[in-house]
Motif scaffolding. Structure first.
Motif, mmCIF file in Angstrom:
data_model
loop_
_atom_site.group_PDB
_atom_site.id
_atom_site.type_symbol
_atom_site.label_atom_id
_atom_site.label_comp_id
_atom_site.label_asym_id
_atom_site.label_seq_id
_atom_site.Cartn_x
_atom_site.Cartn_y
_atom_site.Cartn_z
ATOM 1 N N VAL A 48 0.850 -1.193 0.000
ATOM 2 C CA VAL A 48 0.000 0.000 0.000
ATOM 3 C C VAL A 48 0.883 1.240 0.000
ATOM 4 O O VAL A 48 0.664 2.177 -0.785
ATOM 5 C CB VAL A 48 -0.972 -0.005 1.202
ATOM 6 N N ARG A 49 1.920 1.255 0.856
ATOM 7 C CA ARG A 49 2.818 2.410 0.903
ATOM 8 C C ARG A 49 3.561 2.593 -0.421
ATOM 9 O O ARG A 49 3.756 3.721 -0.872
ATOM 10 C CB ARG A 49 3.808 2.267 2.070
ATOM 11 N N SER A 50 3.931 1.506 -1.072
ATOM 12 C CA SER A 50 4.590 1.598 -2.385
ATOM 13 C C SER A 50 3.664 2.225 -3.418
ATOM 14 O O SER A 50 4.080 3.081 -4.203
ATOM 15 C CB SER A 50 5.039 0.220 -2.869
ATOM 16 N N PHE A 51 2.410 1.809 -3.408
ATOM 17 C CA PHE A 51 1.444 2.382 -4.352
ATOM 18 C C PHE A 51 1.150 3.846 -4.025
ATOM 19 O O PHE A 51 0.904 4.644 -4.922
ATOM 20 C CB PHE A 51 0.156 1.552 -4.371
ATOM 21 N N VAL A 52 1.199 4.189 -2.742
ATOM 22 C CA VAL A 52 1.053 5.593 -2.350
ATOM 23 C C VAL A 52 2.191 6.410 -2.960
ATOM 24 O O VAL A 52 1.970 7.486 -3.521
ATOM 25 C CB VAL A 52 1.008 5.750 -0.816
ATOM 26 N N ALA A 53 3.423 5.895 -2.869
ATOM 27 C CA ALA A 53 4.569 6.606 -3.458
ATOM 28 C C ALA A 53 4.373 6.788 -4.961
ATOM 29 O O ALA A 53 4.667 7.857 -5.506
ATOM 30 C CB ALA A 53 5.868 5.849 -3.167
ATOM 31 N N MET A 54 3.865 5.765 -5.634
ATOM 32 C CA MET A 54 3.592 5.892 -7.075
ATOM 33 C C MET A 54 2.525 6.947 -7.337
ATOM 34 O O MET A 54 2.627 7.704 -8.300
ATOM 35 C CB MET A 54 3.156 4.547 -7.648
ATOM 36 N N GLY A 55 1.506 6.980 -6.503
ATOM 37 C CA GLY A 55 0.452 7.972 -6.672
ATOM 38 C C GLY A 55 0.947 9.384 -6.428
ATOM 39 O O GLY A 55 0.581 10.316 -7.153
ATOM 40 N N LEU A 56 1.801 9.551 -5.430
ATOM 41 C CA LEU A 56 2.325 10.888 -5.108
ATOM 42 C C LEU A 56 3.223 11.423 -6.214
ATOM 43 O O LEU A 56 3.358 12.634 -6.365
ATOM 44 C CB LEU A 56 3.074 10.860 -3.769
ATOM 45 N N ARG A 57 3.820 10.543 -6.999
ATOM 46 C CA ARG A 57 4.680 10.998 -8.100
ATOM 47 C C ARG A 57 3.877 11.815 -9.117
ATOM 48 O O ARG A 57 4.426 12.683 -9.783
ATOM 49 C CB ARG A 57 5.367 9.791 -8.731
ATOM 50 N N GLN A 58 2.592 11.537 -9.228
ATOM 51 C CA GLN A 58 1.748 12.254 -10.191
ATOM 52 C C GLN A 58 1.316 13.630 -9.693
ATOM 53 O O GLN A 58 0.824 14.440 -10.460
ATOM 54 C CB GLN A 58 0.497 11.424 -10.511
ATOM 55 N N ILE A 59 1.494 13.873 -8.408
ATOM 56 C CA ILE A 59 1.022 15.120 -7.797
ATOM 57 C C ILE A 59 2.247 15.968 -7.462
ATOM 58 O O ILE A 59 2.888 15.764 -6.444
ATOM 59 C CB ILE A 59 0.177 14.830 -6.541
ATOM 60 N N GLN A 60 2.552 16.885 -8.283
ATOM 61 C CA GLN A 60 3.780 17.681 -8.155
ATOM 62 C C GLN A 60 3.554 18.887 -7.245
ATOM 63 O O GLN A 60 3.555 20.028 -7.683
ATOM 64 C CB GLN A 60 4.233 18.143 -9.547
ATOM 65 N N THR A 61 3.347 18.609 -5.957
ATOM 66 C CA THR A 61 3.167 19.685 -4.983
ATOM 67 C C THR A 61 4.226 19.557 -3.893
ATOM 68 O O THR A 61 4.851 18.511 -3.730
ATOM 69 C CB THR A 61 1.778 19.625 -4.311
ATOM 70 N N ALA A 62 4.379 20.614 -3.125
ATOM 71 C CA ALA A 62 5.329 20.594 -2.009
ATOM 72 C C ALA A 62 4.940 19.539 -0.981
ATOM 73 O O ALA A 62 5.814 18.879 -0.403
ATOM 74 C CB ALA A 62 5.397 21.979 -1.358
#
Length: 106
Positions: A48-62
């Motif tokens: 789940v945490r790995s998929f979260v990291a993949m999802g966060l890559r798409q959101i280019q925010t601070a």
């Protein structure tokens, strides 16, 4: 999945449901997805945490950047740390600077 279904999936005790919820967030607006992804940064399951990291890559925010940096530096699983580092590399120069700085002697 509707937002209410995603929220329910993310709260499930079943890690497969939480994975489906995180994956479904890819189709959501980043303003909706970001807080839900951040709520799973410390999930008990490394997938789940790995998929979260993949999802966060798409959101280019601070906020996404800070969460990924924390995951890369402190997550207990090497797979999650690697996925967070990979995601940080998508942030361009800002990601490379923080990545190299995290490995330099203090």
């Amino acid at each position: 999945m509707e937002i209410s279904e995603i929220q329910a999936a993310l709260q499930s005790s079943d890690s497969q449901d939480r994975l489906r919820g995180v994956t479904a967030l890819r189709k959501c607006d980043s303003a909706v997805a970001l807080p839900m992804l951040l709520s799973k940064v410390d999930d008990r399951e490394f997938m789940v945490r790995s998929f979260v990291a993949m999802g966060l890559r798409q959101i280019q925010t601070a906020e996404a950047f800070a969460a990924l940096l924390k995951m890369m530096q402190f997550d207990r699983d090497p797979n999650v740390r690697a996925e967070a580092a990979n995601s940080l590399s998508r942030f361009g120069n800002r990601g490379h600077f923080s990545f190299s700085r995290s490995f330099s002697p203090r």
